[in-house]
Scaffold this motif. Sequence first.
Motif, PDB file in Angstrom:
ATOM      1  N   ASN A 207      52.610  37.370  50.919  1.00 43.91           N
ATOM      2  CA  ASN A 207      53.751  36.583  50.185  1.00 43.91           C
ATOM      3  C   ASN A 207      53.585  37.242  48.707  1.00 43.91           C
ATOM      4  O   ASN A 207      53.660  36.552  47.638  1.00 43.91           O
ATOM      5  N   ASP A 208      53.322  38.587  48.668  1.00 39.69           N
ATOM      6  CA  ASP A 208      53.629  39.266  47.301  1.00 39.69           C
ATOM      7  C   ASP A 208      54.868  38.821  46.623  1.00 39.69           C
ATOM      8  O   ASP A 208      54.813  38.830  45.391  1.00 39.69           O
ATOM      9  N   ALA A 209      56.044  38.858  47.194  1.00 42.04           N
ATOM     10  CA  ALA A 209      57.162  38.656  46.534  1.00 42.04           C
ATOM     11  C   ALA A 209      57.257  37.191  46.075  1.00 42.04           C
ATOM     12  O   ALA A 209      57.770  37.006  45.022  1.00 42.04           O
ATOM     13  N   ALA A 210      56.865  36.290  46.773  1.00 42.57           N
ATOM     14  CA  ALA A 210      56.770  35.165  46.156  1.00 42.57           C
ATOM     15  C   ALA A 210      56.052  34.872  45.045  1.00 42.57           C
ATOM     16  O   ALA A 210      56.092  34.177  44.085  1.00 42.57           O
ATOM     17  N   GLN A 211      54.887  35.424  44.898  1.00 42.80           N
ATOM     18  CA  GLN A 211      54.010  35.433  44.138  1.00 42.80           C
ATOM     19  C   GLN A 211      54.303  36.259  42.837  1.00 42.80           C
ATOM     20  O   GLN A 211      54.448  35.412  41.614  1.00 42.80           O
ATOM     21  N   SER A 212      55.443  37.145  42.974  1.00 43.64           N
ATOM     22  CA  SER A 212      55.947  37.897  41.849  1.00 43.64           C
ATOM     23  C   SER A 212      57.102  37.038  41.297  1.00 43.64           C
ATOM     24  O   SER A 212      57.077  36.918  40.097  1.00 43.64           O
ATOM     25  N   LEU A 213      57.742  36.256  42.091  1.00 43.11           N
ATOM     26  CA  LEU A 213      58.966  35.316  41.708  1.00 43.11           C
ATOM     27  C   LEU A 213      58.545  34.186  40.887  1.00 43.11           C
ATOM     28  O   LEU A 213      59.035  33.880  39.705  1.00 43.11           O
ATOM     29  N   ARG A 214      57.022  33.726  41.261  1.00 37.16           N
ATOM     30  CA  ARG A 214      56.438  32.623  40.646  1.00 37.16           C
ATOM     31  C   ARG A 214      55.830  33.064  39.014  1.00 37.16           C
ATOM     32  O   ARG A 214      56.089  32.360  38.374  1.00 37.16           O
ATOM     33  N   ASN A 215      55.489  34.342  39.200  1.00 42.59           N
ATOM     34  CA  ASN A 215      54.754  34.861  37.976  1.00 42.59           C
ATOM     35  C   ASN A 215      55.598  35.539  37.040  1.00 42.59           C
ATOM     36  O   ASN A 215      55.162  35.690  35.917  1.00 42.59           O
ATOM     37  N   GLY A 216      56.755  35.927  37.359  1.00 45.17           N
ATOM     38  CA  GLY A 216      57.715  36.598  36.381  1.00 45.17           C
ATOM     39  C   GLY A 216      57.378  37.871  36.329  1.00 45.17           C
ATOM     40  O   GLY A 216      57.718  38.613  35.535  1.00 45.17           O
ATOM     41  N   ARG A 217      56.430  38.407  37.174  1.00 39.59           N
ATOM     42  CA  ARG A 217      56.217  40.009  37.293  1.00 39.59           C
ATOM     43  C   ARG A 217      55.838  40.539  38.713  1.00 39.59           C
ATOM     44  O   ARG A 217      55.364  39.746  39.296  1.00 39.59           O
ATOM     45  N   ILE A 218      55.938  41.673  39.020  1.00 39.53           N
ATOM     46  CA  ILE A 218      55.618  42.078  40.195  1.00 39.53           C
ATOM     47  C   ILE A 218      54.086  42.187  40.317  1.00 39.53           C
ATOM     48  O   ILE A 218      53.209  42.736  39.752  1.00 39.53           O
ATOM     49  N   ILE A 219      53.810  41.388  41.545  1.00 41.56           N
ATOM     50  CA  ILE A 219      52.414  41.308  41.909  1.00 41.56           C
ATOM     51  C   ILE A 219      51.947  42.188  43.469  1.00 41.56           C
ATOM     52  O   ILE A 219      52.998  41.983  44.322  1.00 41.56           O
ATOM     53  N   SER A 220      51.051  42.862  43.153  1.00 37.13           N
ATOM     54  CA  SER A 220      50.671  43.539  44.560  1.00 37.13           C
ATOM     55  C   SER A 220      49.505  43.049  45.327  1.00 37.13           C
ATOM     56  O   SER A 220      48.367  42.558  44.875  1.00 37.13           O
ATOM     57  N   LEU A 221      49.750  42.925  46.540  1.00 37.30           N
ATOM     58  CA  LEU A 221      48.594  42.529  47.629  1.00 37.30           C
ATOM     59  C   LEU A 221      47.511  43.563  47.560  1.00 37.30           C
ATOM     60  O   LEU A 221      47.837  44.840  47.511  1.00 37.30           O
ATOM     61  N   GLN A 222      46.280  43.022  47.396  1.00 35.86           N
ATOM     62  CA  GLN A 222      44.948  44.126  47.322  1.00 35.86           C
ATOM     63  C   GLN A 222      44.569  44.526  48.544  1.00 35.86           C
ATOM     64  O   GLN A 222      44.015  45.474  48.617  1.00 35.86           O
TER      65      GLN A 222
END
Length: 338
Positions: A207-222
């Motif tokens: 859910n990297d896209a969902a995390q990114s949308l919630r946090n207002g920045r692009i988040i990458s899966l580790q």
Amino acid sequence: MIEFNDILQAHARIKSIVKHTEVVHSKLLNKWMGHEIFFKVECMQTTGAFKLRGASNFLAKLAEQESLPKHIVANSSGNHAQAVAFAAKQFNIPVTIYATSNISSIKAAATKHYGAELKLFDTRLQADSAVQEAASEKDVVWIPPFNHPDIIAGQGTACLEALQSIDNINAVFAPCGGGGLLSGTYVCAKHFDPQIKVIGAEPLAANDAAQSLRNGRIISLQQTPKTLADGAATPSVGHHTYEILQQLDGFYEVNETDIAYWTQWLHHLLKMHIEPTCAMTMQAVAEWLNDQVSPQRVMVIISGGNISATSMQNVWAHDHLTKLPSLGQTHLNNLSNK
């Protein structure tokens, strides 16, 4: 951000390469759900997935500009690999694909069949790093899987054809991996009618896209996610797609049980080979419809149909066909009273 005209131009460019796929429906599913649900079946596309649209547009545009390269590289978990290999073959350009060692066997075989060299790595990050290095060489062009305006425009042609085929659609649903299909779908649908809702779905386990949308920045899966929806197991969305994804009308995270459930039911109802990546979108449809107070007409982009035997075994590890698709009697009664 791309514009609708970019999608129109892309459609004109690629019409001799890609198939104009059908829009289908299931009367039984519509009866059970109490709404009209249509499916744009890109599983019937030449390479078995929508990815051919973006790759073909990318290369056809280079051909228009008389700037085709001597070699093409790409990174992909499978569907983009096949698309790039097939599209490049139309222009007689050699291709090298960089992918992870857990690539679907059927997608790997098809990629090689279309003439591409396949290089495998332990992780997606390693494959992505290798393709960037290869792309720095002279006369080599990297065709990214999603984060490029020409790729997004090409993918948007699936929605274009769908909305040209069926009128009065209230909402369009598409899966989200890197976001190319969903972004192109958004631009296209909003041009047809700003009131059309555009809604995405993603595996909860990736859910990297969902995390990114919630946090207002692009988040990458580790780490490489473990999900039945392998086509949506990208580490992150791109800056081009993220800009558009932020404007979506809704976004749902789908667990593995629901992914398997809808993969089984769409196989049964539509009599088509459909990937878990796009079958999961039906869970988003069901959750969204459950909140609606009037009958809806929705379009679902079925993004692909390339499934390995191992994936099929995992999907069918438990029989989900004993539970019928339904929004519940209370919801149906509310609809009938409107």
